[in-house]
Design a protein around this motif. Sequence first.
Motif, PDB file in Angstrom:
ATOM      1  N   GLU A   1       0.831  -1.225   0.000  1.00 49.14           N
ATOM      2  CA  GLU A   1       0.000   0.000   0.000  1.00 49.14           C
ATOM      3  C   GLU A   1       0.858   1.266   0.000  1.00 49.14           C
ATOM      4  O   GLU A   1       0.405   2.336  -0.382  1.00 49.14           O
ATOM      5  N   GLU A   2       2.099   1.154   0.497  1.00 50.18           N
ATOM      6  CA  GLU A   2       2.974   2.330   0.631  1.00 50.18           C
ATOM      7  C   GLU A   2       3.419   2.837  -0.741  1.00 50.18           C
ATOM      8  O   GLU A   2       3.826   2.066  -1.592  1.00 50.18           O
ATOM      9  N   LYS A   3       3.365   4.152  -0.922  1.00 53.14           N
ATOM     10  CA  LYS A   3       3.856   4.753  -2.161  1.00 53.14           C
ATOM     11  C   LYS A   3       5.308   5.190  -1.934  1.00 53.14           C
ATOM     12  O   LYS A   3       5.593   5.898  -0.965  1.00 53.14           O
ATOM     13  N   PRO A   4       6.217   4.806  -2.830  1.00 51.54           N
ATOM     14  CA  PRO A   4       7.614   5.230  -2.640  1.00 51.54           C
ATOM     15  C   PRO A   4       7.768   6.743  -2.816  1.00 51.54           C
ATOM     16  O   PRO A   4       7.019   7.364  -3.582  1.00 51.54           O
ATOM     17  N   LEU A   5       8.730   7.321  -2.124  1.00 51.09           N
ATOM     18  CA  LEU A   5       9.045   8.741  -2.312  1.00 51.09           C
ATOM     19  C   LEU A   5       9.859   8.906  -3.600  1.00 51.09           C
ATOM     20  O   LEU A   5       9.639   9.823  -4.380  1.00 51.09           O
ATOM     21  N   ILE A   6      10.818   7.983  -3.800  1.00 53.43           N
ATOM     22  CA  ILE A   6      11.684   8.044  -4.982  1.00 53.43           C
ATOM     23  C   ILE A   6      11.495   6.760  -5.779  1.00 53.43           C
ATOM     24  O   ILE A   6      11.470   5.668  -5.212  1.00 53.43           O
ATOM     25  N   GLN A   7      11.368   6.911  -7.094  1.00 50.42           N
ATOM     26  CA  GLN A   7      11.284   5.733  -7.967  1.00 50.42           C
ATOM     27  C   GLN A   7      12.259   5.890  -9.132  1.00 50.42           C
ATOM     28  O   GLN A   7      12.165   6.861  -9.895  1.00 50.42           O
ATOM     29  N   PHE A   8      13.186   4.966  -9.205  1.00 50.48           N
ATOM     30  CA  PHE A   8      14.016   4.849 -10.404  1.00 50.48           C
ATOM     31  C   PHE A   8      13.326   3.809 -11.280  1.00 50.48           C
ATOM     32  O   PHE A   8      13.119   2.680 -10.838  1.00 50.48           O
ATOM     33  N   LYS A   9      12.995   4.190 -12.511  1.00 43.20           N
ATOM     34  CA  LYS A   9      12.302   3.249 -13.404  1.00 43.20           C
ATOM     35  C   LYS A   9      13.149   3.027 -14.653  1.00 43.20           C
ATOM     36  O   LYS A   9      13.241   3.928 -15.501  1.00 43.20           O
ATOM     37  N   ASN A  10      13.777   1.851 -14.723  1.00 43.30           N
ATOM     38  CA  ASN A  10      14.607   1.469 -15.884  1.00 43.30           C
ATOM     39  C   ASN A  10      15.573   2.587 -16.288  1.00 43.30           C
ATOM     40  O   ASN A  10      15.661   2.961 -17.459  1.00 43.30           O
ATOM     41  N   VAL A  11      16.287   3.099 -15.297  1.00 45.56           N
ATOM     42  CA  VAL A  11      17.181   4.238 -15.548  1.00 45.56           C
ATOM     43  C   VAL A  11      18.541   3.746 -16.054  1.00 45.56           C
ATOM     44  O   VAL A  11      19.186   2.896 -15.443  1.00 45.56           O
ATOM     45  N   THR A  12      18.946   4.298 -17.182  1.00 41.15           N
ATOM     46  CA  THR A  12      20.288   4.066 -17.728  1.00 41.15           C
ATOM     47  C   THR A  12      20.951   5.433 -17.877  1.00 41.15           C
ATOM     48  O   THR A  12      20.309   6.404 -18.290  1.00 41.15           O
ATOM     49  N   LYS A  13      22.229   5.496 -17.520  1.00 35.29           N
ATOM     50  CA  LYS A  13      22.993   6.732 -17.726  1.00 35.29           C
ATOM     51  C   LYS A  13      24.305   6.390 -18.410  1.00 35.29           C
ATOM     52  O   LYS A  13      25.088   5.592 -17.899  1.00 35.29           O
TER      53      LYS A  13
END
Length: 375
Positions: free
Chosen positions: A13-25
């Motif tokens: 139920e908890e919503k994350p504060l930070i979400q990295f979604k398939n991040v490439t750098k």
Amino acid sequence: MPQTVFAPWENPEEKPLIQFKNVTKRFGTFTAIDNLTQDIYEREFFALLGPSGCGKTTMMRMLAGFEQPTEGQILLAGQDMANVPPNERAVNMMFQSYALFPHLSVWENIAFGLKRMKMSKGEIDTRVHEMLRLTRLERFARRKPHQISGGQRQRVALARSLARAPKLLLLDEPLGALDKKLRQDTQFELMDIQEKTGTTFVIVTHDQEEAMTVASRVAVMDEGKIIQVATPDKIYEEPNSRYVADFIGDVNIIEGTARKVGEDGYDIAWAEGQEPFHAKTNRELSDGQKAYIAIRPEKIAVAAEKPEGAYNSIKGKIVDIAYIGNMSTYHVEIPGGLMIKAQTANTRRLARRGFTWEDEVWLSWTLTAGSVLEE
């Protein structure tokens, strides 16, 4: 009242504060972050741990807005950060270099950001005093940065970063300049401050002890990927790979081949003509598969005689001893030339050593002392 365990990552139920979604750098042909997906929750003290060049600082710089992802998304409180400049994010970053204003006093350095927020003089006074108290800098409020030590300057930088009460504070090797004793004290202060302010902290460090002390969860990184993310005790006791086992703390890693015995038990054949070691694991291994046992030195007992009824015991010879005050580490050579480290706590003053160089000793450990790993 029993205290509830803080584990928002276990609550769907908890919503994350930070979400990295398939991040490439990528930087040119070099991939610094490789298709990384990770959630970080509000009020977490999240540690990014890994060797130099593993991508942890790049992750942090993307959160701060100093770098943009080549691919993928970073969300903060549900908002895509793609086009939000650093100064408009509810994020503060504390750099490795102190970046203090040399012409301003400690007090003025801490107040600087608050003045820019157009806070009233009374509010600024209260906030700066609170920060000075939290970082134990009251006596130095009127001094300039060059009149205080490197460790004190580091604490001024921390106080200044926290003064604006950001939603997210990024700490890049924040305690690197402090001596060991002050560093340990400051770790507990950091935890205390984080708890009091409710700010989410993300810390980058290559110091495993620091990560294990302060963090709610630790992400162990290598070559732009998160290899394992878990609570400090899980990372230490249940590593998911040889890399993590080896990176965190001291460990013995014994290579062998597995054969299933019983429901969750395995025999690990590790040397020709030697009794196999026995271990329990929830992993499913096939017979004859290569496997590793990772055993922490403190989980191995050292004795002069063969212990009765021990699941795992092996005779060896002491080659080296490291006396570290509170404990002694024995380097014991076992058949096949394999070197095993075993640690014993020095619970009493050493009138004489229990064991010395060249002594033959028995090492033993329980069925569940070692983690069974596949890679």
